[in-house]
Design an enzyme around this catalytic site. Structure first.
Site, PDB file in Angstrom:
ATOM      1  CD  GLU A 173     116.120  62.582 -26.537  1.00  0.00           C
ATOM      2  OE1 GLU A 173     115.818  63.789 -26.564  1.00  0.00           O
ATOM      3  OE2 GLU A 173     116.037  61.821 -27.534  1.00  0.00           O
ATOM      4  CD1 TRP A 174     114.345  63.357 -18.575  1.00  0.00           C
ATOM      5  CD2 TRP A 174     114.011  61.220 -18.034  1.00  0.00           C
ATOM      6  NE1 TRP A 174     113.360  63.328 -17.617  1.00  0.00           N
ATOM      7  CE2 TRP A 174     113.134  62.027 -17.260  1.00  0.00           C
ATOM      8  CE3 TRP A 174     113.981  59.841 -17.857  1.00  0.00           C
ATOM      9  CZ2 TRP A 174     112.244  61.494 -16.339  1.00  0.00           C
ATOM     10  CZ3 TRP A 174     113.090  59.308 -16.937  1.00  0.00           C
ATOM     11  CH2 TRP A 174     112.236  60.124 -16.194  1.00  0.00           C
ATOM     12  CB  ILE A 175     111.199  61.510 -23.541  1.00  0.00           C
ATOM     13  CG1 ILE A 175     112.148  60.947 -24.599  1.00  0.00           C
ATOM     14  CG2 ILE A 175     110.100  62.356 -24.182  1.00  0.00           C
ATOM     15  CD1 ILE A 175     112.857  61.981 -25.422  1.00  0.00           C
TER      16      ILE A 175
ATOM     17  CG  ASP B 130     104.143  46.026 -27.703  1.00  0.00           C
ATOM     18  OD1 ASP B 130     102.915  45.841 -27.550  1.00  0.00           O
ATOM     19  OD2 ASP B 130     104.975  45.847 -26.789  1.00  0.00           O
TER      20      ASP B 130
END
Length: 288
Positions: A92-94, A195
């Site tokens: 998904e593009w955030i 991380d």
């Protein structure tokens, strides 16, 4: 990469035309792209020199974090097992901007995620930090996992790469032998991102925080927070909100640098002697 991206979109079921394909910054090791089709926007990253489960284990980590219902993560639309080292993951593009509440929310949500516990410490398959492998098994005691799967692993890599002059090697072995003196205190196995440096969270719509690029494990939640302090990227509001919702152990300041040591060894092994001074300082502080 364009062929791999087209293949990924086909697998997703998006057969519309690519309107825009722009290479963007996406970390040190992957090629990353913003993709806009007639139907959707995607963040797609790929690599031509990774293990076959490299993207699968990232997708698995995102799924585990999402299932807690505690944190926001990008939706995983597709990943493949790299063929001859080549593969991609489509997410998904955030996009959004931080507001005055974003980092407080981040602290609250991370504390909530850390209160989802596993039965044991570790993970059921190997993961990665950068391109370095992180071997995993399950252990009843956190101190055993941290010794065997984290410090011993980086010790061996450092030895292979010539990063352990005699003094450093001696002190690191001594610290590993004495590890139970500091961290054998019955920590519960929290679900950890693994991380969480400052570049692995971002703001989405309405300032909502999102966690990205995990390398998950179950372990001491103080281990995760210690890493957030190592290179910065987190505000006082984040730490206060976290502490209010899931307090750190009283002796956290005494053990923080033992946990930061792991990530400094990783950076020593990846980038060389620029990190040696910090490693040596911690070793001398505890066992020098």
């Amino acid at each position: 990469m364009k062929q791999r991206i087209s293949h990924a979109l086909e697998k997703i079921g998006d057969t519309s035309n690519i309107q825009r394909m722009t290479q963007i910054s996406g970390g040190d090791i992957n090629q990353a792209y913003y993709i806009q089709t007639n139907e959707h926007e995607y963040f797609i990253k790929g690599n031509s020199n990774v293990s076959e489960h490299f993207f699968r284990v990232e997708a698995k980590g995102l799924k585990l974090m999402k299932e807690t219902g505690a944190v926001n993560v990008p939706e995983v639309y597709y990943y493949d097992d790299p063929v001859e080292g080549e593969g991609v993951i489509a997410l998904e593009w955030i996009q959004g901007n931080k507001d005055s509440n974003t980092e407080e929310k981040l602290g609250e949500q991370l504390a909530s995620m850390h209160q989802h516990f596993g039965e044991s410490h570790g993970f059921d398959e190997d993961t990665f930090i950068g391109l370095l492998p992180q071997p995993n098994k399950f252990y009843d005691k956190w101190v055993d996992y941290y010794h065997e799967c984290r410090l011993v692993s980086q010790f061996n890599i450092a030895a292979e790469r010539g990063r352990l002059p005699l003094d450093r090697k001696h002190l690191l072995k001594k610290l590993m032998e004495r590890l139970p003196e500091w961290i054998d205190y019955g920590a519960k196995p929290s679900l950890l991102h693994g991380d969480l440096w400052g570049g692995n969270w971002m703001a989405g719509k309405n300032g909502s925080p999102y966690l990205i690029d995990p390398s998950v494990l179950y372990g001491d939640h103080a281990f995760e927070i210690a890493f957030t302090e190592l290179f910065g990227g987190y505000s006082d509001a984040f730490y206060q909100a976290y502490q209010d919702n899931f307090p750190l152990p009283e002796h956290y300041e005494d053990i923080k640098e033992i946990y930061q040591l792991y990530y400094l060894l990783v950076h020593l092994n990846l980038f060389g002697e620029a990190y040696a001074g910090s490693v040596d300082r911690i070793l001398k502080h505890y066992v020098g």
